[in-house]
Design a protein around this motif. Sequence first.
Motif, PDB file in Angstrom:
ATOM      1  N   HIS A 265       0.817  -1.216   0.000  1.00 53.77           N
ATOM      2  CA  HIS A 265       0.000   0.000   0.000  1.00 53.77           C
ATOM      3  C   HIS A 265       0.846   1.258   0.000  1.00 53.77           C
ATOM      4  N   HIS A 267       1.145   5.553   0.328  1.00 50.36           N
ATOM      5  CA  HIS A 267       0.527   6.676   1.017  1.00 50.36           C
ATOM      6  C   HIS A 267       1.283   7.955   0.665  1.00 50.36           C
TER       7      HIS A 267
ATOM      8  N   PRO B 248      -9.269   2.608   1.041  1.00 45.10           N
ATOM      9  CA  PRO B 248      -8.525   3.862   0.870  1.00 45.10           C
ATOM     10  C   PRO B 248      -9.220   4.995   1.623  1.00 45.10           C
ATOM     11  N   ASP B 276      -3.724   4.588   0.612  1.00 44.84           N
ATOM     12  CA  ASP B 276      -4.236   3.338   0.025  1.00 44.84           C
ATOM     13  C   ASP B 276      -4.931   2.476   1.060  1.00 44.84           C
TER      14      ASP B 276
END
Lengths: 328, 328
Positions: A265, A267, B248, B276
Motif C-alpha cells: 500500500h 501513502h 482507501p 491506500d
Amino acid sequence: MSIQIGIMGYGNLGRGIECAIKQNDDLELKAVFTRRDPETVNILTEGVGVYKTEEAEKFKDEIDVLILCGGSATDLPKQTKEYAKMFNVIDSFDTHAKIPEHFAEVDAAAKEGKKVGIISVGWDPGMFSLNRLYANAILSNGADYTFWGKGVSQGHSDAIRRIDGVKDGKQYTIPVESALEAVRNGENPELTTRQKHTRECFVVAEEGADQARIEEEIKTMPNYFSDYDTTVHFISEEELKREHSGIPHGGFVIRSGKTGWEEEHNHIIEYSLKLDSNPEFTASVLVAYARAAYKLNKEGQSGCKTVFDIAPAYLSSQSGEELRKHML
Amino acid sequence: MSIQIGIMGYGNLGRGIECAIKQNDDLELKAVFTRRDPETVNILTEGVGVYKTEEAEKFKDEIDVLILCGGSATDLPKQTKEYAKMFNVIDSFDTHAKIPEHFAEVDAAAKEGKKVGIISVGWDPGMFSLNRLYANAILSNGADYTFWGKGVSQGHSDAIRRIDGVKDGKQYTIPVESALEAVRNGENPELTTRQKHTRECFVVAEEGADQARIEEEIKTMPNYFSDYDTTVHFISEEELKREHSGIPHGGFVIRSGKTGWEEEHNHIIEYSLKLDSNPEFTASVLVAYARAAYKLNKEGQSGCKTVFDIAPAYLSSQSGEELRKHML
C-alpha cells in the motif's frame, strides 16, 4: 497580563512581527530595537518606543521574549547567544549546515541565563522541518520531497542585481508541475535539480546595456542558475515596481511511503504553503513560538530548543482543555 | 534492546500495527491479545504468541507499550482506562464529543499506574488535529476547512448494508473539487454540508429486490445521506469484490488566513493525505506515538496525553542531534 515582546531589528521581518502581535490578544509589543538612529525609524504601533540596540539590556525585566529579526549570515550567530543570557529569545537562523554549532552556543548561553532560546523558527527551517519529521516518523519506509515556490528568492534576486549593467531584478523559483505530479502519484521519481525547479528572472537593464550578455551571465552563473532551466525577461523599471514588488513564497513537503506486510500500500502525506508575504508568514510562526518560549520558561525550563522539541499545545493561547474540546 | 509492543485486538488495525512494527527496527512485537480463541487467530509474525485478552496482565513487565485496537463505541471507553493502570497505552478513540471524559478517566488511571496513555491517535483525530492546531496558532486570523476523502466510510457502508434487500455495499466520501479550489484561492467561502462532500454508493442488491426503493431509502436516510448529493450504483457481487475491496481514505486540512497591518496578505496552509489503506496508515501513526509513550515514561512522565502534548522529536527513533543535522 499579556506576554511582553521585544523586536530586535526592524526590517521586513521585524515589521511582520509587529503586525502578528496586533492579531494576538495575549501578546503585547514592549519595545523595538534598531541599529539605525531610533529617531528615523517609524513603527506602526502607537505608544511603543524605538531604542538603540545597546539599550536592550535595560529591558531585561520588562520583556518576556525578545524576537531576533536579523540575518543568518552575520547577525544571528552573534545576537542569539548574546541575548539568550538575558531574555527568552526566538530566531529564524536558516544556515542549515551551521545549525548544530549555533544550537550548542545558544544552549550554553540560555542555560547560563536560565532562559529558553528557540532557534531556526519559520517555515523552512520550521514548519517544513516539522512536517518532514512527522511524515518520516509515520512512514518509516518512504522518500522525501521538498519543492519551493512559486516565490521570490532574495539570494537569487541579489545575484542578478550584482551583474554589470543590471539596474534591478527579481527572481522567482517555480516548482516543475510534472515532477510534483509524479511524486503525488507515488512514482517515487529520482529528480535532478533541473527537474524539480525552474527559475524566472525579471530584469531592468541599465540604458545601453548589452541584454544578450546579461542574459548569458545569468543563465551560466554557477550555483545560482547554471543547473536550472532559467528564463530571463527584460522589463521596465515601472513594470518591475508594479508587478513584482511583493514577496510571495511557498512550497511543498511531500513524503511518499509504503505500508503492509509486503509493502503493498502506498501513502502520500503532503504539506503545502501558499504565502502572499514570506516575511509576514515567517513572523507569524516566530510569534507562536515566542508564546511557547514564554510558557516553557515559566515552567522552569531553559536551554536551546528547536521546533522539534516543543509540544504543539505550547503554541496556542488556548488551554489544553479547550484544545481537546475544539480542535482534536 | 528494542521497545516491546503488545497488540490488543487483531482486526484491520491490529494487523496494521503488526505490519508497521516490521518496518521499525527499534520496535518488536511481543504478544497479540484477542477475544477470539487464540488457536483460530493466525498472525503474520513468526515466533510471537497469541493470547486471550484476560492474559494481558501477565505481560505487565514484558510489554513496554500496549496498543489498543478496539472500537471507540464500546471497547476503548473501557479498555484504555483499564490497561493504563498496567501499561503505557495508545488508542485511536475518535468519538470527538466524548474525548474530554475519556481523557479524564485515562488520566486518573495512568497516573495511578505511573504510566503514559496517549489517546485519540491516528489521522483524524490525530494528524489532522495537529495541523489544525499549528495552522491556528500561526494564522490567528483565518478560517479552517476540513475535507475528507476520497475514501471509504465504514459507518456509511454499514448503514447501506442494514437496508432491507441489500446484500453488500460500499460508500465513498468525495470532497467537492470546486469547494476545495475556492478555499485554496483564499475566497473563504461559507460551505454547507452539501457543498463540501458528495457520497457515492456501490450496492449489491439481493435477487428480486426493488432497486428503486433501496436507492430512495439510501438517498433520504437522515444524518447519513439526506444532506448530501448521493449517487447509487447497483453492481454485481463480483464487481464489488474486484473493484471495491480496498480501504482507501484521505482528506485535506486547510487554513486560510490574513496577515499585515491592514490584513492585506493572504496565506494558505494545506495538509493532505492520500492513503491506500486507512487502517495501515492509522497504525503507522499509532506506532510512532507508542515510541513517544515509551520515551516519555522512561523520563518519569505519567498521565493522559494527546498528540497536542507530545513534542515531535519523541516520535522519531533518531536523536535530537541527528534530527537537527538532517531534518531541520
